[in-house]
Design a protein around this motif. Structure first.
Motif, PDB file in Angstrom:
ATOM      1  N   GLY A   1       3.821  11.286  -2.891  1.00  0.00           N
ATOM      2  CA  GLY A   1       2.774  10.560  -3.619  1.00  0.00           C
ATOM      3  C   GLY A   1       2.996   9.880  -5.219  1.00  0.00           C
ATOM      4  N   LEU A   2       3.817  10.965  -6.015  1.00  0.00           N
ATOM      5  CA  LEU A   2       3.471  10.117  -7.411  1.00  0.00           C
ATOM      6  C   LEU A   2       4.840  10.027  -7.366  1.00  0.00           C
ATOM      7  CD1 LEU A   2       2.303  10.625 -10.056  1.00  0.00           C
ATOM      8  CD2 LEU A   2       2.773  13.257 -10.212  1.00  0.00           C
ATOM      9  N   ILE A   3       5.935  10.864  -6.772  1.00  0.00           N
ATOM     10  CA  ILE A   3       6.927  10.570  -7.015  1.00  0.00           C
ATOM     11  C   ILE A   3       7.548   8.489  -6.395  1.00  0.00           C
ATOM     12  CG2 ILE A   3       9.471  10.962  -6.008  1.00  0.00           C
ATOM     13  CD1 ILE A   3       8.831  13.669  -6.529  1.00  0.00           C
ATOM     14  N   GLN A   4       7.065   8.859  -5.259  1.00  0.00           N
ATOM     15  CA  GLN A   4       7.183   7.379  -4.409  1.00  0.00           C
ATOM     16  C   GLN A   4       6.479   7.129  -5.556  1.00  0.00           C
ATOM     17  OE1 GLN A   4       8.903   6.387  -1.894  1.00  0.00           O
ATOM     18  NE2 GLN A   4       7.781   4.726  -2.423  1.00  0.00           N
ATOM     19  N   TYR A   5       5.292   6.770  -5.859  1.00  0.00           N
ATOM     20  CA  TYR A   5       4.771   5.453  -6.790  1.00  0.00           C
ATOM     21  C   TYR A   5       5.613   4.929  -7.912  1.00  0.00           C
ATOM     22  CZ  TYR A   5       1.342   3.226  -9.744  1.00  0.00           C
ATOM     23  OH  TYR A   5       0.289   2.226  -9.964  1.00  0.00           O
ATOM     24  N   THR A   6       6.296   6.087  -8.308  1.00  0.00           N
ATOM     25  CA  THR A   6       7.455   5.231  -9.488  1.00  0.00           C
ATOM     26  C   THR A   6       8.487   4.882  -9.152  1.00  0.00           C
ATOM     27  OG1 THR A   6       8.610   7.613  -9.590  1.00  0.00           O
ATOM     28  CG2 THR A   6       6.960   7.720 -10.380  1.00  0.00           C
ATOM     29  N   THR A   7       8.638   4.194  -8.176  1.00  0.00           N
ATOM     30  CA  THR A   7      10.338   3.709  -7.460  1.00  0.00           C
ATOM     31  C   THR A   7       9.504   2.604  -7.512  1.00  0.00           C
ATOM     32  OG1 THR A   7       9.939   4.664  -5.046  1.00  0.00           O
ATOM     33  CG2 THR A   7      10.603   6.000  -6.360  1.00  0.00           C
ATOM     34  N   GLN A   8       8.310   2.319  -7.167  1.00  0.00           N
ATOM     35  CA  GLN A   8       7.856   0.367  -6.988  1.00  0.00           C
ATOM     36  C   GLN A   8       6.765   0.125  -7.560  1.00  0.00           C
ATOM     37  OE1 GLN A   8       8.795   0.448  -3.155  1.00  0.00           O
ATOM     38  NE2 GLN A   8       7.100  -0.815  -3.093  1.00  0.00           N
ATOM     39  N   LEU A   9       5.749  -0.759  -7.566  1.00  0.00           N
ATOM     40  CA  LEU A   9       4.792  -0.721  -8.155  1.00  0.00           C
ATOM     41  C   LEU A   9       3.562  -1.499  -6.532  1.00  0.00           C
ATOM     42  CD1 LEU A   9       5.036  -3.596 -10.594  1.00  0.00           C
ATOM     43  CD2 LEU A   9       4.282  -1.469 -10.894  1.00  0.00           C
ATOM     44  N   TYR A  10       2.835  -0.549  -6.629  1.00  0.00           N
ATOM     45  CA  TYR A  10       1.586  -0.800  -5.352  1.00  0.00           C
ATOM     46  C   TYR A  10       0.637  -1.630  -5.890  1.00  0.00           C
ATOM     47  CZ  TYR A  10       4.611   2.565  -3.467  1.00  0.00           C
ATOM     48  OH  TYR A  10       5.406   3.314  -1.810  1.00  0.00           O
ATOM     49  N   ASP A  11      -0.014  -2.583  -4.552  1.00  0.00           N
ATOM     50  CA  ASP A  11      -1.674  -3.214  -5.071  1.00  0.00           C
ATOM     51  C   ASP A  11      -2.681  -2.065  -4.797  1.00  0.00           C
ATOM     52  OD1 ASP A  11      -1.376  -5.857  -5.442  1.00  0.00           O
ATOM     53  OD2 ASP A  11       0.193  -5.174  -3.662  1.00  0.00           O
ATOM     54  N   ILE A  12      -2.828  -1.281  -3.525  1.00  0.00           N
ATOM     55  CA  ILE A  12      -2.937  -0.292  -3.189  1.00  0.00           C
ATOM     56  C   ILE A  12      -2.349   0.761  -3.001  1.00  0.00           C
ATOM     57  CG2 ILE A  12      -5.301   0.751  -1.890  1.00  0.00           C
ATOM     58  CD1 ILE A  12      -6.021  -2.778  -1.258  1.00  0.00           C
ATOM     59  N   VAL A  13      -3.829   2.151  -3.535  1.00  0.00           N
ATOM     60  CA  VAL A  13      -2.772   3.895  -2.837  1.00  0.00           C
ATOM     61  C   VAL A  13      -4.396   4.457  -2.978  1.00  0.00           C
ATOM     62  CG1 VAL A  13      -2.148   5.668  -4.384  1.00  0.00           C
ATOM     63  CG2 VAL A  13      -1.779   4.109  -4.843  1.00  0.00           C
ATOM     64  N   ILE A  14      -4.116   4.607  -1.410  1.00  0.00           N
ATOM     65  CA  ILE A  14      -4.759   5.694  -0.504  1.00  0.00           C
ATOM     66  C   ILE A  14      -4.539   7.058  -0.243  1.00  0.00           C
ATOM     67  CG2 ILE A  14      -6.046   5.312   1.379  1.00  0.00           C
ATOM     68  CD1 ILE A  14      -4.891   1.976   2.260  1.00  0.00           C
TER      69      ILE A  14
ATOM     70  N   VAL B   1       1.073  -1.603  -0.294  1.00  0.00           N
ATOM     71  CA  VAL B   1      -0.271  -0.388  -0.024  1.00  0.00           C
ATOM     72  C   VAL B   1       0.761   0.916   0.153  1.00  0.00           C
ATOM     73  CG1 VAL B   1      -1.678   1.226   1.246  1.00  0.00           C
ATOM     74  CG2 VAL B   1      -2.084  -1.200   1.556  1.00  0.00           C
ATOM     75  N   LEU B   2       0.811   2.038  -0.637  1.00  0.00           N
ATOM     76  CA  LEU B   2       1.020   3.557  -0.693  1.00  0.00           C
ATOM     77  C   LEU B   2       0.272   4.821  -0.190  1.00  0.00           C
ATOM     78  CD1 LEU B   2       2.602   5.737  -1.173  1.00  0.00           C
ATOM     79  CD2 LEU B   2       1.934   6.306  -3.724  1.00  0.00           C
ATOM     80  N   TYR B   3       0.372   4.858   1.315  1.00  0.00           N
ATOM     81  CA  TYR B   3      -0.520   5.883   1.689  1.00  0.00           C
ATOM     82  C   TYR B   3      -0.409   7.557   2.215  1.00  0.00           C
ATOM     83  CZ  TYR B   3      -3.315   7.754   5.991  1.00  0.00           C
ATOM     84  OH  TYR B   3      -4.050   8.466   7.121  1.00  0.00           O
ATOM     85  N   VAL B   4      -1.146   8.811   1.342  1.00  0.00           N
ATOM     86  CA  VAL B   4      -0.504  10.122   1.031  1.00  0.00           C
ATOM     87  C   VAL B   4      -1.587  11.014   2.005  1.00  0.00           C
ATOM     88  CG1 VAL B   4       0.236  11.329  -0.415  1.00  0.00           C
ATOM     89  CG2 VAL B   4      -0.026   9.298  -1.207  1.00  0.00           C
ATOM     90  N   GLU B   5      -0.606  11.392   2.783  1.00  0.00           N
ATOM     91  CA  GLU B   5      -1.991  12.055   4.232  1.00  0.00           C
ATOM     92  C   GLU B   5      -1.072  13.322   4.589  1.00  0.00           C
ATOM     93  OE1 GLU B   5      -3.950  13.701   5.907  1.00  0.00           O
ATOM     94  OE2 GLU B   5      -5.191  12.056   5.986  1.00  0.00           O
TER      95      GLU B   5
END
Length: 549
Positions: free
Chosen positions: A49-62, A16-20
């Motif tokens: 969050g967008l930068i972190q998303y480009t570094t690996q694969l996530y099943d869910i983004v919250i 999970v990637l969690y952005v808050e």
């Protein structure tokens, strides 16, 4: 709510990637998520969050919605550009219908409102997790059934296999092929023929049997050629050159009586994870700024990448300036060449950055790419109406294609005219050269309606790109501003003089007044008067300033 063993096991297989941005809430929610899911990464704003998303694969983004630098919905939209199938859950205190509609438009998988109700949160997690599980099972079933489709060639793996490979975080060499103008093939010959082309390309790639290369067919018109043994850039370049030559000389065979050759734009990168794919795609974008049918190695120091990095900076700066109401209006005088008096001003946007006021030259591309132009235009309309309230000056505002596409201008202009007691006939709308009026009937209707309400229209940068004589056929203009390229050397350049004379002659025949920009000396100003140009604008008459002269 009790969590079943099956659901608990399912959660434990997912990242999970969690952005808050709320630090206290982020810590609290991260603790809960960490007990449920295999791994949880946390960021405090949409940009990070967008930068972190480009570094690996996530099943869910919250993600939360309202955050600094980049909001959650903007981040979700960018993530969907990267991976259209990404599962996203939005958490927010907002219950505005507009946010729900935007979430629906983006295909958001779940929407949780604050304050949290634990059972509702868990129900959403379970629903989304089962959706992921069902999708994975369906993909596995399709693979086991070995159905015949464009991915079903024994030695060509599909996009799911490629994503699994990226998930391993193994360093590898990627040669990304993107078929040039594939949409034209689809449109001209139909989907069935386009599918047969993809199948034939796959067969050709297999037949080549390139050493150490694994072939993956990605979505649409992309192929990934992966080398996990040889990570040398020169080897990848040699392979790319070979592929370019091969397909330039190889006709695509099909049952149809069509002679077809295909070319590829190729991006090369060595790395790992989702960043590997994104950087190869960036290399292709950079390549297509200039050409197609060849290759480009990803280079983070290239001018193109520096521009992209600048854009990221300016996107953040624009968002901050809009949020802080810090878009600054500057005003440059326009002189009547017959009376030698200031009659008008052009209103120009500036952003305050590091002790200086920055012109749109630096941030306009970023504003266009992120569709924030309208927010800048609205700020300029409001500030300019307030500044010129109580004066008799005309003033002009720059209007872009995005402003007209969003169809808000007339109502917003009229509301500010009423608020600040401005007669619409004192406002000139300068139409920038990016407005494609010939293709958009709705834009022409807006311009006609604005003119009926009393607003005046000016054609900006006349003589550059699409701002040319065809504009004079499209709508009735009140002013024509000659592009500065014809003015800067007009004293010594005979061609510039002749072109300018022709523009002035035609404009006056049509009853259109002419404005010349970039007046930088007395000599140039004298030439404007001699050519019969009605108005002059430039640093010779006054630099843009926050105050009127």
């Amino acid at each position: 709510m009790n969590i079943s063993d099956n659901n608990r096991k399912l959660f434990q297989s997912m990242s999970v990637l969690y952005v808050e941005d709320d630090k206290e809430l982020a810590l609290e929610v991260t603790d809960i998520l960490s007990t449920l899911f295999k791994s949880v990464d946390t960021c405090s704003n949409g940009q990070d969050g967008l930068i972190q998303y480009t570094t690996q694969l996530y099943d869910i983004v919250i993600t939360d919605i309202n955050m600094p630098k980049m909001d959650g919905l903007s981040m979700s939209q960018e993530i969907r550009h990267i991976n259209p199938n990404q599962h996203i859950i939005v958490i927010s205190a907002y219950e505005d219908t507009a946010y729900f509609l935007k979430c629906l438009e983006l295909g958001i998988d779940g929407f949780i409102t604050k304050p949290f109700v634990l059972d509702t949160v868990l129900e959403t997690f379970i629903k989304v997790s089962h959706s992921i599980e069902d999708k994975n099972e369906l993909l596995a079933l399709k693979k086991n059934l070995d159905k015949k489709d464009e991915d079903n060639i024994s030695t060509v793996k599909n996009s799911t296999a490629f994503k699994s490979l990226l998930r391993t975080q193994e360093t590898m060499s990627l040669i990304l092929l993107n078929i040039d103008n594939f949409s034209n093939i689809n449109s001209a010959y139909g989907e069935d023929y386009a599918d047969s082309v993809l199948e034939e390309i796959s067969k050709n790639l297999v037949t080549l049997n390139i050493k150490d290369i694994e072939i993956y067919k990605l979505e649409s018109d992309e192929y990934a050629l992966v080398n996990r043994k040889n990570l040398d850039t020169e080897t990848a370049i040699e392979t790319a050159n070979f592929l370019v030559s091969f397909f330039n000389e190889t006709e695509i065979e099909s049952d149809e009586d069509i002679d077809l050759f295909v070319s590829f734009s190729i991006g090369i990168n060595i790395g790992k994870g989702i960043a590997l794919l994104n950087r190869a795609r960036m290399a292709i974008k950079e390549l297509r700024e200039h050409t197609r049918g060849t290759y480009k190695v990803y280079d983070m120091k290239s001018n193109y990448m520096r521009k992209q990095q600048d854009n990221v900076y300016w996107v953040r700066k624009i968002q901050e300036s809009i949020a802080d109401d810090a878009i600054v209006a500057f005003f440059q005088p326009i002189v009547n060449n017959h009376t030698q008096k200031i009659e008008k001003y052009e209103c120009l946007a500036r952003i305050y950055d590091d002790g200086d006021y920055i012109s749109p030259f630096h941030f306009m591309d970023a504003a266009k790419e992120t569709r924030q132009i309208s927010m800048i235009t609205k700020s300029m309309i409001k500030q300019s109406c307030k500044m010129f309230s109580g004066t008799e000056y005309e003033f002009s505002l720059n209007i872009t294609n995005d402003d007209l596409q969003m169809e808000y201008l007339e109502d917003y202009l009229l509301r500010n005219c009423e608020r600040y007691s401005i007669n619409p006939n004192r406002i000139v709308l300068e139409l920038l050269e990016d407005i494609s009026t010939l293709e958009k009937g709705s834009i022409l209707k807006q311009l006609a309606s604005l003119r009926e309400k009393g607003f005046k229209l000016a054609i900006d940068d006349f003589g550059s790109e699409s701002s040319n004589f065809s504009r004079l056929l499209e709508f009735d203009a009140d002013y024509l501003k000659i592009d500065g390229a014809f003015i800067k050397n007009i004293v010594t350049d005979v061609k510039s003089q002749m072109i300018t004379e022709g523009i002035v002659f035609i404009a006056h025949k049509l009853g259109i007044k002419v404005i010349a920009e970039f007046i930088h000396s007395q000599e140039v100003q004298d030439k404007m008067v001699a050519l019969g140009i009605d108005y002059s604008q430039g640093y010779f008459h006054g630099a843009p300033s926050k105050e009127l002269i």
